[in-house]
Every structure is written in structure tokens, then in C-alpha cells.
Design a protein around this motif. Sequence first.
Motif, short mmCIF file in Angstrom:
data_model
loop_
_atom_site.label_atom_id
_atom_site.label_comp_id
_atom_site.label_asym_id
_atom_site.label_seq_id
_atom_site.Cartn_x
_atom_site.Cartn_y
_atom_site.Cartn_z
N TYR A 21 0.84 -1.19 0.00
CA TYR A 21 0.00 0.00 0.00
C TYR A 21 0.88 1.25 0.00
N PRO A 22 0.31 2.43 -0.31
CA PRO A 22 1.08 3.68 -0.24
C PRO A 22 1.64 3.89 1.17
N PRO A 23 2.94 4.17 1.30
CA PRO A 23 3.58 4.27 2.62
C PRO A 23 2.90 5.23 3.60
N LEU A 24 2.47 6.41 3.11
CA LEU A 24 1.83 7.37 4.01
C LEU A 24 0.53 6.82 4.57
N GLN A 25 -0.23 6.13 3.73
CA GLN A 25 -1.49 5.55 4.19
C GLN A 25 -1.25 4.40 5.16
N VAL A 26 -0.17 3.66 4.93
CA VAL A 26 0.21 2.61 5.87
C VAL A 26 0.55 3.23 7.23
N LEU A 60 -8.68 5.03 2.02
CA LEU A 60 -9.16 4.58 3.33
C LEU A 60 -9.07 3.07 3.49
N ARG A 61 -9.17 2.35 2.39
CA ARG A 61 -9.05 0.89 2.49
C ARG A 61 -7.64 0.49 2.91
N ALA A 62 -6.65 1.17 2.39
CA ALA A 62 -5.26 0.89 2.78
C ALA A 62 -5.02 1.28 4.23
N VAL A 63 -5.56 2.43 4.64
CA VAL A 63 -5.43 2.87 6.04
C VAL A 63 -6.11 1.87 6.96
N GLY A 64 -7.33 1.47 6.60
CA GLY A 64 -8.07 0.52 7.43
C GLY A 64 -7.41 -0.84 7.52
N ALA A 65 -6.89 -1.32 6.39
CA ALA A 65 -6.22 -2.62 6.39
C ALA A 65 -4.97 -2.59 7.25
N SER A 66 -4.20 -1.51 7.15
CA SER A 66 -2.98 -1.36 7.96
C SER A 66 -3.32 -1.29 9.44
N LEU A 83 6.58 4.87 19.07
CA LEU A 83 5.94 3.90 18.18
C LEU A 83 5.65 4.49 16.81
N ALA A 84 5.18 5.74 16.78
CA ALA A 84 4.87 6.39 15.51
C ALA A 84 6.14 6.62 14.70
N LEU A 85 7.24 6.96 15.37
CA LEU A 85 8.51 7.17 14.66
C LEU A 85 9.03 5.86 14.08
N ILE A 86 8.90 4.78 14.84
CA ILE A 86 9.33 3.47 14.34
C ILE A 86 8.52 3.09 13.11
N ALA A 87 7.21 3.33 13.17
CA ALA A 87 6.35 3.03 12.02
C ALA A 87 6.75 3.87 10.81
N ALA A 88 7.10 5.13 11.04
CA ALA A 88 7.52 6.01 9.94
C ALA A 88 8.83 5.52 9.32
N LEU A 89 9.77 5.11 10.17
CA LEU A 89 11.04 4.58 9.66
C LEU A 89 10.81 3.31 8.84
N ALA A 90 9.94 2.45 9.33
CA ALA A 90 9.66 1.20 8.62
C ALA A 90 8.98 1.45 7.28
N ALA A 91 8.03 2.37 7.25
CA ALA A 91 7.29 2.65 6.03
C ALA A 91 8.16 3.34 4.98
N ALA A 92 9.04 4.22 5.43
CA ALA A 92 9.84 5.01 4.48
C ALA A 92 11.20 4.39 4.17
N LEU A 93 11.85 3.80 5.18
CA LEU A 93 13.24 3.36 5.01
C LEU A 93 13.48 1.95 5.53
#
Length: 202
Positions: A35-40, A114-120, A158-168
Amino acid sequence: MTFSIATAAIVFALIFPVELPDKTFIATLVLATRYPPLQVWLGVASAFLVQTAVAVTLGGLLSRLPHQPVQILAAAMFALGGLLLLRGASKADAEEAEAEEEFAAKASAPATGLRAVGASFLVLFLAEWGDLSQILTASLAARYHDPLSVGVGSFTALALIAALAAALGRTVLRYLRLATIRRIGGIVCLLLATLTVIELVR
């Protein structure tokens, strides 16, 4: 309810190394390939927000109990978390591969919006319920008697870890071995357990 930047910073520093080698990072990485990283990130961060709120609420309730039993419970939770992290460090690489397969199967259908956000949200919420970071967050909220500051510190980590995982995600794993990070997290937890016991003795 007051907010302490110092307490939030301490909690951030404790939660970040504990959660970084967890399945959360791998799950977010895999979701970001589907899915798109930002939506994830929005979905994963929303799941963390709910879980953190539940954890600090539980910790706030525990903090109303007599001080000594709460401190004993917190020390036990920190010690247990440290031992689990250290024990699992040698299996980190194998668990990483297993986690990738597991979450790839759960996120097999492509989606956007929203489907990608909801699934994540759903994947992380169900996978990480009762996770070590939640237990530590509740213990820290009980220990510091400051649910708001603990909640902000924990959620930010937790949010920073998720951002690192989604982007890098892949880049981070290329330079950081999960086994090493897990050992650091285990040592941090055991240190916190020791400090709590010292406070009890005093």
C-alpha cells in the motif's frame, strides 16, 4: 493533568529500542510494499494510538493501588521484558523472515485510500495486541503516576518506528541487525527493573 517533557523523553528512550526489533517494524515494512507508505503509516499510527491509550489507562488504574505492590509488579514486568528480548535475540533473523511471510499473506490484496489505512490499522491492531511495548507502557504509567506524559512518549516512539519502517525499512535493516537491537532493548529493560528494585529497597 500535567505534562512532563522529561518523563515523555525517558519513556521514548525506553520504548524505542524495545519496539524497534519487534514484529511491528517488519509488519509496517511489508504493508508499505503493498500500500502507499503514508497511508500505511496513518493506519499503523492510529492502531498505536488506541493501544497506547488502553495501556496508559490500565497503568493509571494500577497507580491508584498501594505503591509497593505496583512497584513490584512494574519491576517484574521490566525484568520479564528484558529476559524475553535477550532470549529471543539469537532467533531475531529467523523470526524476521517468518514475520515477513506472515504479514505478506495478510496484505496480499492491493488497496489505496481509506481501504489501505483501514487494512494497515487492522493488521497491526490485531497482531500487536498485548505486545511488550504495551505492557511496558502500562508499567511506566503506573511507575511514574503520569499517564499523559508516558502516553505521549510511548506513542511518539511507536509512531517514529512506524515512519522509519514505512519510508526506510530495508535501508534500516541493512545497517542495523535486529539481534543487536533486541539485546540493547533487553539490557534497557533489565536496567529499569534494577532501578525499580533499588527504589523499593530504599
